[in-house]
Design a protein around this motif. Structure first.
Motif, PDB file in Angstrom:
ATOM      1  N   LYS A 160      24.725   9.412  20.599  1.00  0.00           N
ATOM      2  CA  LYS A 160      25.026   8.107  20.010  1.00  0.00           C
ATOM      3  C   LYS A 160      26.259   8.156  19.124  1.00  0.00           C
ATOM      4  N   ALA A 161      26.562   9.325  18.565  1.00  0.00           N
ATOM      5  CA  ALA A 161      27.690   9.459  17.639  1.00  0.00           C
ATOM      6  C   ALA A 161      29.046   9.495  18.347  1.00  0.00           C
ATOM      7  N   ILE A 162      29.047   9.551  19.686  1.00  0.00           N
ATOM      8  CA  ILE A 162      30.311   9.553  20.433  1.00  0.00           C
ATOM      9  C   ILE A 162      30.815   8.112  20.491  1.00  0.00           C
ATOM     10  N   THR A 163      31.706   7.767  19.613  1.00  0.00           N
ATOM     11  CA  THR A 163      32.134   6.377  19.442  1.00  0.00           C
ATOM     12  C   THR A 163      32.705   5.761  20.709  1.00  0.00           C
ATOM     13  N   PHE A 164      33.581   6.493  21.401  1.00  0.00           N
ATOM     14  CA  PHE A 164      34.209   5.914  22.585  1.00  0.00           C
ATOM     15  C   PHE A 164      33.187   5.686  23.699  1.00  0.00           C
ATOM     16  N   LEU A 165      32.219   6.575  23.834  1.00  0.00           N
ATOM     17  CA  LEU A 165      31.175   6.401  24.839  1.00  0.00           C
ATOM     18  C   LEU A 165      30.293   5.201  24.489  1.00  0.00           C
ATOM     19  N   GLU A 166      30.081   4.977  23.199  1.00  0.00           N
ATOM     20  CA  GLU A 166      29.331   3.791  22.770  1.00  0.00           C
ATOM     21  C   GLU A 166      30.103   2.521  23.104  1.00  0.00           C
ATOM     22  N   ALA A 167      31.429   2.553  22.906  1.00  0.00           N
ATOM     23  CA  ALA A 167      32.252   1.387  23.238  1.00  0.00           C
ATOM     24  C   ALA A 167      32.198   1.109  24.733  1.00  0.00           C
ATOM     25  N   ILE A 168      32.170   2.152  25.539  1.00  0.00           N
ATOM     26  CA  ILE A 168      32.069   1.998  26.993  1.00  0.00           C
ATOM     27  C   ILE A 168      30.730   1.371  27.357  1.00  0.00           C
ATOM     28  N   ARG A 169      29.655   1.816  26.700  1.00  0.00           N
ATOM     29  CA  ARG A 169      28.328   1.246  26.954  1.00  0.00           C
ATOM     30  C   ARG A 169      28.296  -0.236  26.593  1.00  0.00           C
ATOM     31  N   LEU A 170      28.872  -0.587  25.478  1.00  0.00           N
ATOM     32  CA  LEU A 170      28.904  -1.983  25.039  1.00  0.00           C
ATOM     33  C   LEU A 170      29.665  -2.854  26.033  1.00  0.00           C
ATOM     34  N   GLU A 171      30.806  -2.346  26.521  1.00  0.00           N
ATOM     35  CA  GLU A 171      31.612  -3.121  27.454  1.00  0.00           C
ATOM     36  C   GLU A 171      30.916  -3.268  28.809  1.00  0.00           C
ATOM     37  N   ALA A 172      30.276  -2.214  29.274  1.00  0.00           N
ATOM     38  CA  ALA A 172      29.542  -2.287  30.542  1.00  0.00           C
ATOM     39  C   ALA A 172      28.380  -3.266  30.429  1.00  0.00           C
ATOM     40  N   THR A 173      27.729  -3.266  29.287  1.00  0.00           N
ATOM     41  CA  THR A 173      26.615  -4.193  29.067  1.00  0.00           C
ATOM     42  C   THR A 173      27.117  -5.632  29.011  1.00  0.00           C
ATOM     43  N   ARG A 174      28.278  -5.836  28.389  1.00  0.00           N
ATOM     44  CA  ARG A 174      28.861  -7.192  28.323  1.00  0.00           C
ATOM     45  C   ARG A 174      29.113  -7.736  29.721  1.00  0.00           C
TER      46      ARG A 174
END
Length: 220
Positions: free
Chosen positions: A71-85
């Motif tokens: 969860k602490a991998i910020t860029f991977l979290e941003a990718i998850r958020l964008e894919a979910t959007r």
């Protein structure tokens, strides 16, 4: 069963509720993971950035990362958020408990109001270049996560998706290990655009497994 009766719990309804969460949740979560993986593997620079970060996390955790490390991998979290959007395809239904006027539109008490999340997350006013996969939109100038108030893929309040937490964890873990362990090599010549992304979506791939040392092993 006796305990359920004492608490006035309708067991069949509880079972149906759990089944709905699992079936609907798995279907939507799998769609998000597929979109995420497809976008990352079609963009070599994004894939390389993810792999470098993931490899570092694995080295620092002796290849035994916990959920908090992923969860602490910020860029991977941003990718998850964008894919979910981009995968948002559900609607929120609510019954108005009072008369209300929204931007000149009168909505009477008792009316059913519907919020189309697909439209909310894919309009050009709130999301410039809304049809493009841009994880950077969820990062501020200091590369920290920035989640807008109009980003609500799981709904809001007490009636938000009960499987939200489970869905997020599944996406994090699957994307983490798929990015790290899978290598997709294009078969034949490929053409990349100015954003280092494949121009042709019909390119065929050879899928290989990737070891913890980064070396490619056998075909999958």
């Amino acid at each position: 069963m006796d305990d359920c009766n004492e608490m006035n719990v309708n067991l069949p309804i509880v079972v149906d509720f759990i089944v709905d969460i699992l079936v609907f949740g798995i279907r939507n979560t799998s769609s998000i993971v597929c979109l995420l993986i497809n976008q990352i593997f079609a963009n070599p620079s994004m894939l390389s950035r993810c792999r470098r970060t993931i490899d570092e996390v694995l080295r620092n955790t002796d290849h035994k990362p916990k959920l908090k490390d992923i969860k602490a991998i910020t860029f991977l979290e941003a990718i998850r958020l964008e894919a979910t959007r981009l995968s948002s395809n559900i609607s929120i239904l609510r019954t108005c408990n009072r008369d209300v006027n929204i931007h000149g539109y009168n909505i009477n008490k008792g009316s059913t109001a519907v919020c189309y999340l697909n439209e909310l997350h894919k309009n050009s006013i709130q999301w410039p270049s809304h049809d493009q996969f841009k994880p950077e939109r969820f990062l501020d100038n200091w590369k920290r996560l920035r989640i807008p108030k109009h980003y609500i893929p799981y709904g809001l309040g007490v009636h938000s998706c009960p499987g939200e937490r489970l869905s997020k964890q599944i996406i994090r873990v699957l994307s983490f290990y798929m990015i790290h362990r899978i290598v997709m090599r294009p078969i034949g010549p490929v053409d990349y655009n100015s954003n280092h992304k494949l121009n042709d979506s019909n390119v065929k791939y050879e899928i290989l497994s990737r070891g913890y040392d980064g070396a490619c092993n056998s075909s999958i």
